[in-house]
Design a protein around this motif. Sequence first.
Motif, short mmCIF file in Angstrom:
data_model
loop_
_atom_site.label_atom_id
_atom_site.label_comp_id
_atom_site.label_asym_id
_atom_site.label_seq_id
_atom_site.Cartn_x
_atom_site.Cartn_y
_atom_site.Cartn_z
N PHE A 101 -0.27 10.89 38.83
CA PHE A 101 0.31 11.92 39.69
C PHE A 101 -0.54 12.12 40.93
N PHE A 102 -1.84 12.27 40.75
CA PHE A 102 -2.72 12.49 41.90
C PHE A 102 -2.85 11.21 42.74
N LEU A 103 -2.65 10.05 42.13
CA LEU A 103 -2.61 8.81 42.90
C LEU A 103 -1.45 8.83 43.88
N VAL A 104 -0.27 9.26 43.43
CA VAL A 104 0.90 9.31 44.31
C VAL A 104 0.71 10.34 45.41
N VAL A 105 0.12 11.48 45.08
CA VAL A 105 -0.17 12.49 46.11
C VAL A 105 -1.09 11.90 47.18
N GLY A 106 -2.12 11.19 46.75
CA GLY A 106 -3.04 10.56 47.70
C GLY A 106 -2.35 9.50 48.53
N LEU A 107 -1.45 8.73 47.94
CA LEU A 107 -0.73 7.69 48.67
C LEU A 107 0.13 8.29 49.78
N GLU A 108 0.85 9.37 49.48
CA GLU A 108 1.70 9.98 50.51
C GLU A 108 0.85 10.60 51.61
N ALA A 109 -0.29 11.19 51.25
CA ALA A 109 -1.18 11.75 52.26
C ALA A 109 -1.71 10.64 53.18
N LYS A 110 -2.09 9.52 52.59
CA LYS A 110 -2.60 8.41 53.39
C LYS A 110 -1.52 7.87 54.31
N ARG A 111 -0.27 7.83 53.82
CA ARG A 111 0.81 7.33 54.66
C ARG A 111 1.05 8.25 55.85
N GLU A 112 0.97 9.54 55.62
CA GLU A 112 1.11 10.48 56.73
C GLU A 112 -0.03 10.33 57.73
N LEU A 113 -1.24 10.06 57.22
CA LEU A 113 -2.39 9.88 58.11
C LEU A 113 -2.26 8.60 58.93
N ASP A 114 -1.70 7.56 58.35
CA ASP A 114 -1.62 6.28 59.04
C ASP A 114 -0.38 6.15 59.92
N LEU A 115 0.75 6.71 59.45
CA LEU A 115 2.01 6.44 60.14
C LEU A 115 2.82 7.70 60.48
N GLY A 116 2.52 8.81 59.84
CA GLY A 116 3.37 9.97 59.97
C GLY A 116 2.87 11.00 60.96
#
Length: 635
Positions: free
Chosen positions: A92-107
């Motif tokens: 669960f926390f892996l997915v939260v981190g993945l979405e945060a990283k995506r927002e940092l890189d592309l969002g």
Amino acid sequence: MSTDVNGNAENYAGRTAWARSLAAPVRDFLGTETGSASVLLAGTIVALVWANSPWSHSYGSLWSTRLAVTIGSSGISLDLRHWVNEGLMTLFFLVVGLEAKRELDLGELRERRRLTIPAFAALGGMSVPVAIYLLFNAGGPGAHGWGAAMSTDTAFALGAVAILTPRAATRLRVFLLTLAVVDDLGALLVIATVYTAHVSVLALGIAAALFAALLALRYLPAWRRQASLALGVGLWIAMFESGVDPVISGLAVGLATSAYPPSRDDLERATDLARSFREQPTPELARSAQQGVMSAISPNERLQYGLHPWTGYVIVPLFALANAGVHLTGGLLERAVSSPITLGILVGYLAGKPLGVAGASWIASRPAVRGPRSPLSPPLLAAGGAFAGIGFTVSLLISSLAFTGERLDEAKLGALASVLLAPALGWTVLRVVRRLPASERARQIAGTAEDILDLARDVDPERDHIRGGDDAPVTLVEYGDFECPYCGQAEPVIRELVGSFGDDVRYVWRHLPLNDVHPNAQIAAEASEAASAQGRFWEMHDTLLGHQGDLLPTHLESYARELGLDSKRLLAELHHRDYASRVSEDVASADESGVSGTPTFFVNGRRHYGAYDIATLTEAVTSARGRARLAGKAA
């Protein structure tokens, strides 16, 4: 999802691409969170019913059953509840981190200054509830459980926002998502430092080395996936042996997993490999084609695509089932009404979260500290803070570390009550916001940060092909391909949309011929430009989209004659490739805007994700028009 007149929205979600994009970032994430919130609520209800049924003894018996994994003389032995809390919740926390990283890189957070406001809001939203909790419990037996009052439940909060707010309120959702990620990170740091009985420095050192090896795998050309899985499991074991809650490893890995849009070179290479396999279907070429397609998509999106449904619909509801089962008795409810633990958690969430989020955001955006403008107006910040006041997953996790027995049950009741009361508070704040005068709302919107535009090149009336007036408040840009069946499907939708909005919408067509999958798209695009030179672009545009299966030079000549054009001139210009550079300019602008498929739409410079049926596009355009009008009033 919205539907078309025939009730089939899915027909308006397809895209032709060099390789089809897997998902839209925030909207797909929030879509899963909305559904998982319902399943999470169901799991909570089942747990409560089970724990208060005649078979309540089986509830405790099941989750206290021990499960051991051993290799030789070494192994890990935990009861089922801890396998869920410390094992599955890592994903669960892996997915939260993945979405945060995506927002940092592309969002929205790729402009780093925009991280300041939600990060400060998260810190305020943690510190004020903790202070309120300690006001109730300072010096008492419940003081050690202050961490149970600090963390927002990501699934419940995002689910409540998606259900109770307009679908167009993307800024509020992105803000709350970012806040929740920072909030989760803070909570996990508290777990690691405050609620950890002992720490093994050696095991932590091994975990750090494994994490460094995991980062280095991005340079490994082959066997990366298998090695990553082995290192990830090793990292979790090392963290477990260190005494620090191993769920932190999931968030760390997610934040370290890069996200990037698929490049045209990678996508075209994937198409070539797939074509080679079609010509010679051997196991070697099948594997090469599969690897080529997968490598075009970033590791971040691949992991999210595979894990997010499992975490949203299975793992988090299973966590609720394992932890929310409180045996409700008259004595427990009577104690909870006056319990400092229950009141500290509940008041901390309901009052502390809105105050902390809104107050810290206001301080961080002050010119005196050179802060950026807030993405949300003050009333919406208060609403976001109210929704952030839903405490469940991490609150129960910390409660199980800080308390046992009756105190644990009292803490659980506080967290459960926030699930019911915080959304009601958020909905009430939103109702008040909607009743504000339009002039006041416009003034507040004018004070918020401007949108980050996804469209790399502005519309140029002297160059672009435009339907509608230049002064329209909404501009809809489409990157399309005349041989793309989805573009042909979208054309009548666009025509209806422009007709219904009249002077409020201008529509822009830009070329993106996908030559590796549509062999006649390039010459069709150049033919439309040749027709444009004779003043008949839109007539040729409509004709080409209406005859997508007939785009050979002989067909193009026939269309030119039917439209009253000089067909010989058009064919000569096609032969000499007079308009190839004009089409290439549109393709270059598509690359700069991160477009990898057709049709792709931009509404006032913001990329439109999801379906393009008439209902969905109407909603997007209506929202953009409303915001543009409010901004105009404020100006």
